[in-house]
Design a protein around this motif. Sequence first.
Motif, PDB file in Angstrom:
ATOM      1  N   MET A   1      31.620  42.565  40.838  1.00 47.21           N
ATOM      2  CA  MET A   1      31.467  41.119  40.916  1.00 47.21           C
ATOM      3  C   MET A   1      32.613  40.417  40.191  1.00 47.21           C
ATOM      4  SD  MET A   1      29.561  38.836  42.130  1.00 47.21           S
ATOM      5  CE  MET A   1      28.779  37.311  41.976  1.00 47.21           C
ATOM      6  N   LEU A   2      32.925  40.930  39.012  1.00 47.68           N
ATOM      7  CA  LEU A   2      33.995  40.326  38.221  1.00 47.68           C
ATOM      8  C   LEU A   2      35.321  40.362  38.974  1.00 47.68           C
ATOM      9  CD1 LEU A   2      34.791  39.136  35.439  1.00 47.68           C
ATOM     10  CD2 LEU A   2      35.232  41.459  34.695  1.00 47.68           C
ATOM     11  N   LEU A   3      35.614  41.503  39.585  1.00 48.70           N
ATOM     12  CA  LEU A   3      36.869  41.652  40.309  1.00 48.70           C
ATOM     13  C   LEU A   3      36.902  40.764  41.550  1.00 48.70           C
ATOM     14  CD1 LEU A   3      39.564  43.029  40.294  1.00 48.70           C
ATOM     15  CD2 LEU A   3      38.563  44.949  41.505  1.00 48.70           C
ATOM     16  N   ILE A   4      35.785  40.650  42.237  1.00 42.69           N
ATOM     17  CA  ILE A   4      35.736  39.808  43.444  1.00 42.69           C
ATOM     18  C   ILE A   4      35.998  38.351  43.075  1.00 42.69           C
ATOM     19  CG2 ILE A   4      34.209  38.912  45.247  1.00 42.69           C
ATOM     20  CD1 ILE A   4      32.912  41.710  45.305  1.00 42.69           C
ATOM     21  N   ALA A  19      45.420  37.459  32.836  1.00 37.30           N
ATOM     22  CA  ALA A  19      44.356  37.748  31.872  1.00 37.30           C
ATOM     23  C   ALA A  19      43.400  36.555  31.764  1.00 37.30           C
ATOM     24  CB  ALA A  19      44.953  38.086  30.513  1.00 37.30           C
ATOM     25  N   ALA A  20      43.934  35.352  31.833  1.00 39.82           N
ATOM     26  CA  ALA A  20      43.110  34.141  31.747  1.00 39.82           C
ATOM     27  C   ALA A  20      42.108  34.078  32.908  1.00 39.82           C
ATOM     28  CB  ALA A  20      43.986  32.898  31.734  1.00 39.82           C
ATOM     29  N   GLU A  24      38.086  33.931  32.391  1.00 34.65           N
ATOM     30  CA  GLU A  24      37.289  32.841  32.953  1.00 34.65           C
ATOM     31  C   GLU A  24      36.165  33.378  33.837  1.00 34.65           C
ATOM     32  OE1 GLU A  24      35.827  29.098  33.949  1.00 34.65           O
ATOM     33  OE2 GLU A  24      37.021  29.809  32.272  1.00 34.65           O
ATOM     34  N   THR A  25      36.468  34.339  34.696  1.00 39.76           N
ATOM     35  CA  THR A  25      35.423  34.885  35.563  1.00 39.76           C
ATOM     36  C   THR A  25      34.399  35.675  34.754  1.00 39.76           C
ATOM     37  OG1 THR A  25      36.854  36.747  36.135  1.00 39.76           O
ATOM     38  CG2 THR A  25      36.777  34.932  37.690  1.00 39.76           C
ATOM     39  N   SER A  26      34.841  36.317  33.694  1.00 39.05           N
ATOM     40  CA  SER A  26      33.899  37.018  32.814  1.00 39.05           C
ATOM     41  C   SER A  26      32.942  36.032  32.166  1.00 39.05           C
ATOM     42  CB  SER A  26      34.667  37.792  31.750  1.00 39.05           C
ATOM     43  OG  SER A  26      33.783  38.340  30.812  1.00 39.05           O
TER      44      SER A  26
END
Length: 154
Positions: A1-4, A19-20, A24-26
């Motif tokens: 999910m994080l990668l998508i 990295a930002a 943000e998605t994390s």
Amino acid sequence: MLLILTLSRVTVSNPAIRAADLLETSRLCTADSKANILHGLSILELCLIIAMKHLSDIYDGEPFNFQMVHNEFKKFIQRKAHSILNFEKPVVIKAFEHLQQLELIKPMDGPSVKNQREYQLVKLMVDNSQIMDALQKYPQCPTDVKQWAASAFG
């Protein structure tokens, strides 16, 4: 999910993953939905949540009803905030019902039970840390309310 979610941010103008973007998605993936709901409550609703927090602490997680919450709230108003928080009981009932609609409190008995709504048993569905976190982030929260929430006794 994080990668998508991170990959969905890649565009022609932003062709690389930074990295930002991952941070943000994390943050989005780990956001606490109940805490986010608490941040949007009115001060009255937040006070009712605090009253329920105290009742949960006093009765060791046992269910409670609106009347108990209202009595706890009235004790706070009489002691500390009589000038800033003066609400009629029907307004407080509506706020309590709104918390139920938001699923911050959950009825303990089924919908077929014909109790008066003031005496229907409910349980608080947020924990103390979520409440205290919401209070810290609540804009212009009255000091009396924050102190009440932090106190060991209602």
